[in-house]
Design a protein around this motif. Structure first.
Motif, PDB file in Angstrom:
ATOM      1  N   ILE A  94     -32.505 -13.323  -0.981  1.00 36.67           N
ATOM      2  CA  ILE A  94     -32.588 -12.044  -1.695  1.00 36.67           C
ATOM      3  C   ILE A  94     -31.169 -11.563  -1.980  1.00 36.67           C
ATOM      4  O   ILE A  94     -30.414 -11.280  -1.048  1.00 36.67           O
ATOM      5  N   PRO A  95     -30.787 -11.477  -3.251  1.00 34.84           N
ATOM      6  CA  PRO A  95     -29.436 -10.987  -3.547  1.00 34.84           C
ATOM      7  C   PRO A  95     -29.329  -9.476  -3.292  1.00 34.84           C
ATOM      8  O   PRO A  95     -30.321  -8.754  -3.402  1.00 34.84           O
ATOM      9  N   THR A  96     -28.115  -9.017  -2.955  1.00 40.13           N
ATOM     10  CA  THR A  96     -27.851  -7.580  -2.796  1.00 40.13           C
ATOM     11  C   THR A  96     -26.491  -7.289  -3.436  1.00 40.13           C
ATOM     12  O   THR A  96     -25.744  -8.222  -3.720  1.00 40.13           O
ATOM     13  N   HIS A  97     -26.187  -6.002  -3.630  1.00 38.49           N
ATOM     14  CA  HIS A  97     -24.945  -5.712  -4.372  1.00 38.49           C
ATOM     15  C   HIS A  97     -23.720  -6.143  -3.586  1.00 38.49           C
ATOM     16  O   HIS A  97     -22.713  -6.549  -4.134  1.00 38.49           O
ATOM     17  N   GLN A  98     -23.764  -6.043  -2.256  1.00 35.81           N
ATOM     18  CA  GLN A  98     -22.723  -6.617  -1.393  1.00 35.81           C
ATOM     19  C   GLN A  98     -23.287  -6.676   0.010  1.00 35.81           C
ATOM     20  O   GLN A  98     -24.472  -6.414   0.216  1.00 35.81           O
ATOM     21  N   GLY A  99     -22.467  -7.022   0.992  1.00 31.18           N
ATOM     22  CA  GLY A  99     -22.983  -7.256   2.341  1.00 31.18           C
ATOM     23  C   GLY A  99     -23.727  -6.077   2.937  1.00 31.18           C
ATOM     24  O   GLY A  99     -24.779  -6.225   3.554  1.00 31.18           O
ATOM     25  N   PHE A 214     -28.028 -13.473  11.862  1.00 35.28           N
ATOM     26  CA  PHE A 214     -26.595 -13.734  11.799  1.00 35.28           C
ATOM     27  C   PHE A 214     -25.937 -12.808  10.778  1.00 35.28           C
ATOM     28  O   PHE A 214     -26.526 -12.508   9.738  1.00 35.28           O
ATOM     29  N   ASP A 215     -24.712 -12.386  11.083  1.00 31.44           N
ATOM     30  CA  ASP A 215     -23.832 -11.878  10.048  1.00 31.44           C
ATOM     31  C   ASP A 215     -22.993 -13.099   9.686  1.00 31.44           C
ATOM     32  O   ASP A 215     -22.004 -13.408  10.347  1.00 31.44           O
ATOM     33  N   ALA A 216     -23.444 -13.808   8.658  1.00 25.39           N
ATOM     34  CA  ALA A 216     -22.864 -15.109   8.322  1.00 25.39           C
ATOM     35  C   ALA A 216     -21.704 -14.991   7.340  1.00 25.39           C
ATOM     36  O   ALA A 216     -21.260 -15.988   6.761  1.00 25.39           O
ATOM     37  N   THR A 217     -21.191 -13.781   7.180  1.00 23.69           N
ATOM     38  CA  THR A 217     -20.141 -13.511   6.194  1.00 23.69           C
ATOM     39  C   THR A 217     -18.991 -14.520   6.221  1.00 23.69           C
ATOM     40  O   THR A 217     -18.540 -14.954   5.181  1.00 23.69           O
ATOM     41  N   ARG A 218     -18.511 -14.876   7.401  1.00 18.92           N
ATOM     42  CA  ARG A 218     -17.397 -15.831   7.456  1.00 18.92           C
ATOM     43  C   ARG A 218     -17.841 -17.157   8.081  1.00 18.92           C
ATOM     44  O   ARG A 218     -17.118 -17.788   8.840  1.00 18.92           O
ATOM     45  N   ALA A 251     -32.778 -15.129  10.183  1.00 20.38           N
ATOM     46  CA  ALA A 251     -32.299 -14.602   8.900  1.00 20.38           C
ATOM     47  C   ALA A 251     -30.801 -14.376   9.010  1.00 20.38           C
ATOM     48  O   ALA A 251     -30.242 -14.417  10.105  1.00 20.38           O
ATOM     49  N   CYS A 252     -30.163 -14.134   7.879  1.00 21.99           N
ATOM     50  CA  CYS A 252     -28.763 -13.731   7.919  1.00 21.99           C
ATOM     51  C   CYS A 252     -28.507 -12.688   6.851  1.00 21.99           C
ATOM     52  O   CYS A 252     -29.249 -12.583   5.880  1.00 21.99           O
ATOM     53  N   ILE A 253     -27.461 -11.912   7.090  1.00 18.99           N
ATOM     54  CA  ILE A 253     -26.924 -11.089   6.011  1.00 18.99           C
ATOM     55  C   ILE A 253     -25.576 -11.710   5.681  1.00 18.99           C
ATOM     56  O   ILE A 253     -24.945 -12.357   6.526  1.00 18.99           O
ATOM     57  N   TYR A 254     -25.139 -11.516   4.441  1.00 18.40           N
ATOM     58  CA  TYR A 254     -23.943 -12.222   4.012  1.00 18.40           C
ATOM     59  C   TYR A 254     -23.202 -11.363   2.989  1.00 18.40           C
ATOM     60  O   TYR A 254     -23.779 -10.976   1.981  1.00 18.40           O
ATOM     61  N   SER A 255     -21.930 -11.067   3.272  1.00 16.78           N
ATOM     62  CA  SER A 255     -21.084 -10.447   2.261  1.00 16.78           C
ATOM     63  C   SER A 255     -20.385 -11.572   1.519  1.00 16.78           C
ATOM     64  O   SER A 255     -19.527 -12.250   2.076  1.00 16.78           O
ATOM     65  N   ALA A 256     -20.738 -11.770   0.254  1.00 14.01           N
ATOM     66  CA  ALA A 256     -20.193 -12.895  -0.516  1.00 14.01           C
ATOM     67  C   ALA A 256     -18.736 -12.681  -0.892  1.00 14.01           C
ATOM     68  O   ALA A 256     -18.081 -13.576  -1.419  1.00 14.01           O
ATOM     69  N   ASN A 263     -15.589 -11.607  -6.253  1.00 14.32           N
ATOM     70  CA  ASN A 263     -15.091 -10.255  -6.095  1.00 14.32           C
ATOM     71  C   ASN A 263     -16.176  -9.260  -5.695  1.00 14.32           C
ATOM     72  O   ASN A 263     -15.879  -8.175  -5.207  1.00 14.32           O
ATOM     73  N   ILE A 264     -17.422  -9.635  -5.896  1.00  9.62           N
ATOM     74  CA  ILE A 264     -18.516  -8.733  -5.527  1.00  9.62           C
ATOM     75  C   ILE A 264     -19.778  -9.555  -5.276  1.00  9.62           C
ATOM     76  O   ILE A 264     -19.951 -10.622  -5.864  1.00  9.62           O
ATOM     77  N   GLY A 265     -20.621  -9.051  -4.407  1.00  3.42           N
ATOM     78  CA  GLY A 265     -21.905  -9.713  -4.186  1.00  3.42           C
ATOM     79  C   GLY A 265     -22.248  -9.864  -2.714  1.00  3.42           C
ATOM     80  O   GLY A 265     -21.412  -9.658  -1.834  1.00  3.42           O
ATOM     81  N   GLY A 266     -23.488 -10.173  -2.478  1.00  3.12           N
ATOM     82  CA  GLY A 266     -23.955 -10.389  -1.116  1.00  3.12           C
ATOM     83  C   GLY A 266     -25.392 -10.853  -1.167  1.00  3.12           C
ATOM     84  O   GLY A 266     -25.991 -10.923  -2.246  1.00  3.12           O
ATOM     85  N   PHE A 267     -25.931 -11.195  -0.030  1.00  5.09           N
ATOM     86  CA  PHE A 267     -27.348 -11.562   0.007  1.00  5.09           C
ATOM     87  C   PHE A 267     -27.891 -11.519   1.413  1.00  5.09           C
ATOM     88  O   PHE A 267     -27.143 -11.425   2.389  1.00  5.09           O
ATOM     89  N   LEU A 268     -29.214 -11.545   1.439  1.00  4.30           N
ATOM     90  CA  LEU A 268     -29.934 -11.688   2.686  1.00  4.30           C
ATOM     91  C   LEU A 268     -30.658 -13.014   2.516  1.00  4.30           C
ATOM     92  O   LEU A 268     -31.232 -13.281   1.452  1.00  4.30           O
ATOM     93  N   ALA A 269     -30.625 -13.866   3.529  1.00  4.43           N
ATOM     94  CA  ALA A 269     -31.362 -15.127   3.455  1.00  4.43           C
ATOM     95  C   ALA A 269     -32.177 -15.253   4.730  1.00  4.43           C
ATOM     96  O   ALA A 269     -31.797 -14.702   5.770  1.00  4.43           O
TER      97      ALA A 269
END
Ligand code: PLP
Length: 458
Positions: A94-99, A214-218, A251-256, A263-269
Motif C-alpha cells: 500500500i503506497p503512502t505519501h511518506q513514511g 518492522f520499520d524497514a526504512t533503512r 508487516a512493515c512501514i517504509y519511508s522511501a 525525494n518523496i514517498g513511502g509504503f506499508l507492506a
C-alpha cells in the motif's frame, strides 16, 4: 587514504554558495539557533538529513516521464508492487505519501484502547508520536550497549530479547499492540540489527502470539551490514538477505525517502492479510486510493527503480564507505563520535564534545548551531530536544545519548566535500571551551525539535 570510488559519474550539477563568516553568524541567529529553521540558500553542505535528499539516477528521471496519472490502477503502482515483492518479499503493498503516512495507518490498525503498548529498539520521533497520539507508549527494548556511544558491538541495534519478554510479562500480552523493530536504528547512530536477532524476535513473538512490524526504512543498508559482519551471509545477495529479513515480520512501514533514493514517498507492506485489508480501508481516508496513496504515478515509478538501485552491492559498498571515510577522519582528529560508524551518517557525541555544557543548556543543539556558524555545514540535533518531555510528568527527558547527526545524502556530495566537513568540525572542536550553550525560548507542543527557538549564552 582517500574516499571510496564512486560507482557512477555525474551528469548534472547544482550550484551551491558558501556564505562568509558574517553571513553565517547572521543566518544562524535569525534561525534562532535551530538548524531546521535555516534557509537552504544559506547552506553550503546540507547534512541535516538523508531523508528525501538523494540524487536520482538517469533511469529514475526517465521513469518520471512514464508517469501514468490514472486515479485508479496506475501502471506505476503495479511496477512498484512488483519491485517490493521481488526485493523485499512482501505479498501486499500500500503506497503512502511518506513514511509517517504508513506509521499513522499501522498505528490505527493495530492500536486499541488498552492494547496500546509498542515495544521497540529505541524510538523514532514520528513513530513514537503516532503511538502516543493514540494514547499508547513505546518502551525501549534495545540492548544496553546501544546507549553507550563507545561500545563497538557489531549489531548495536539489536533487541534485547530478555527486556522484550520482561515488558510483555509485566504489561500483559493482551496490552501489547505489536512489537516494532527498526532497521539500522537511527537514534542509536545508524546501528544495524542482526538476522539472528530478527529470527529471535519472531520466535519470541510467536510464542506470545504477537504481531511483528518492522520499520524497514533503512533495511537495505542494514542488509549490507549483515552481509559484511554476520556469519553465513557474505556470499548471499542483498536481495536474498532482505527477503529473509522481511520474512520474520507480519508487516512493515517504509519511508522511501532514504534507502530507495527518491525525494518523496513511502509504503506499508504486509504478509498478514488482515493487516493489509484494514490498512487498505484506512489509506483511502487518510492518504488516497490504495493504488497511489498520496504519491503521483511518476513518483511511484521512480521509487520502483530506486528500491532496486539501492540494493546494488557496489552502490551500497560505496555508500557505507563514504560515511566511514568521514567518520575515520573525525576519529583521527579525536572528535568524539558514536562507534562503530553507522550507515547513514556520523553521530557526534555532544556530551564528550562539550563536557562543560549542562544538559539544560542543550549541548547537541549548541553543537549543531556552532558547526553551521563555523562552516555553513548543516547538521541536526538528536538528543534531549528531539526526545521531548515525558507525556505523564511533563518533565524533560535527558536520554543517555546526546548526539548531533551528520547525515550524508546518497550520491550527492563528493569525498572532497567530506574532507571539508571533517576539517570544519575539527575547528569547532579546537575552540570548544569558548562555547557556552543555548537557552530555549520557544517550545512547540509536538515534535518540538522542528520549530524550537533558542538564544545564545554569551
Ligand atoms: C524518516 C523515518 C520515518 C518517517 O518517514 P517520513 O518519510 O519522514 O515520514 C520513520 N522511521 C524512520 C526510521 C525514519 O528514518
Amino acid at each position: 587514504m582517500g574516499g571510496p570510488v564512486e560507482p557512477f559519474k555525474i551528469k548534472m550539477v547544482e550550484r551551491v554558495k558558501l556564505p562568509d563568516q558574517e553571513q553565517r553568524t547572521e543566518a544562524i541567529k535569525k534561525a534562532c539557533y535551530n538548524t531546521f529553521l535555516l534557509n537552504s540558500e544559506d547552506i553550503y553542505i546540507d547534512l541535516l538529513t538523508d531523508s528525501g535528499t538523494s540524487a536520482m539516477s538517469d533511469n529514475q528521471w526517465a521513469g518520471l516521464m512514464l508517469g501514468d496519472e490514472a486515479y485508479a490502477g496506475s501502471r506505476n503502482f503495479y511496477n512498484l508492487e512488483q519491485s517490493i515483492q521481488e526485493v523485499l518479499g512482501y505479498r501486499y503493498v500500500i503506497p503512502t505519501h511518506q513514511g509517517r503516512g504508513a506509521e499513522h495507518i499501522i498505528s490505527r490498525v493495530l492500536i486499541k484502547p488498552g492494547k496500546n503498548i509498542v515495544p521497540r529498539n529505541m524510538y523514532f520521533t514520528t513513530s513514537k508520536a503516532h503511538v502516543e497520539l493514540l494514547g499508547g507508549e513505546m518502551p525501549d527494548v534495545i540492548i544496553d550497549q546501544a546507549h553507550d556511544p563507545e561500545n563497538e558491538h557489531p549489531f548495536k541495534g539489536n533487541i534485547d530479547l530478555d527486556k522484550l519478554e520482561r515488558v510483555i510479562k509485566e504489561k500483559g500480552t493482551e496490552r501489547i499492540a505489536y512489537v516494532n523493530v527498526e532497521m539500522n536504528v537511527n537514534m542509536a547512530g545508524g546501528q544495524p540489527v542482526s538476522m539472528e536477532n530478527l529470527r529471535g524476535v519472531r520466535e519470541l513473538c510467536n510464542s506470545y502470539n504477537l504481531k511483528v512490524v518492522f520499520d524497514a526504512t533503512r533495511s537495505s543498508e542494514n542488509a549490507y551490514f549483515i552481509k559484511e559482519r554476520e556469519k553465513g551471509y557474505c556470499d548471499r545477495s542483498i536481495k536474498e538477505i532482505l527477503n529473509e529479513m522481511m520474512s520474520y515480520s507480519d508487516a512493515c512501514i517504509y519511508s522511501a525517502k532514504k534507502d530507495c533514493l527518491v525525494n518523496i514517498g513511502g509504503f506499508l507492506a504486509a504478509n498478514d492479510k488482515e493487516i493489509y485489508k484494514k490498512a487498505r480501508n484506512l489509506v483511502v481516508v487518510y492518504e488516497g486510493l490504495h493504488t497511489y496513496g498520496g504519491m503521483a504515478g511518476r513518483d511511484m515509478e521512480a521509487l520502483s527503480h530506486g528500491l532496486r538501485e539501492g540494493t546494488d552491492a557496489r552502490y551500497l559498498e560505496y555508500r557505507i564507505k563514504q560515511v566511514r571515510y568521514l567518520g575515520e577522519m573525525l576519529m583521527e582528529y579525536n572528535v568524539p563520535i558514536v562507534k562503530p560508524i553507522g550507515s547513514h551518517g556520523i553521530f557526534l557525541d555532544a556530551l564528550r564534545f562539550f563536557p562543560h555544557i549542562p544538559r539544560e543548556l542543550w549541548p547537541s543543539q549548541t553543537l549543531a548551531a556552532a558547526i553551521y556558524e563555523e562552516s555553513a555545514v548543516r547538521t541536526m540535533e538528536r538528543g534531549a530536544v528531539s526526545k521531548g518531555r515525558d507525556p505523564r510528568t511533563g518533565k524533560n527527558i535527558f536520554p543517555a545519548l546526546e548526539l548531533v547527526r551528520v547525515t550524508i545524502p546518497r550520491r550527492v556530495y563528493t569525498n572532497t566535500q567530506m574532507e571539508y566537513v571533517a576539517e570544519s568540525i575539527k575547528k569547532v572542536y579546537e575552540k570548544r571551551d569558548q562555547i557556552k550553550g543555548l537557552r530555549m525560548v520557544y517550545e512547540p507542543k509536538d515534535l518540538r525539535f522542528f520549530q524550537a527557538e533558542f538564544e545564545k549564552i554569551e
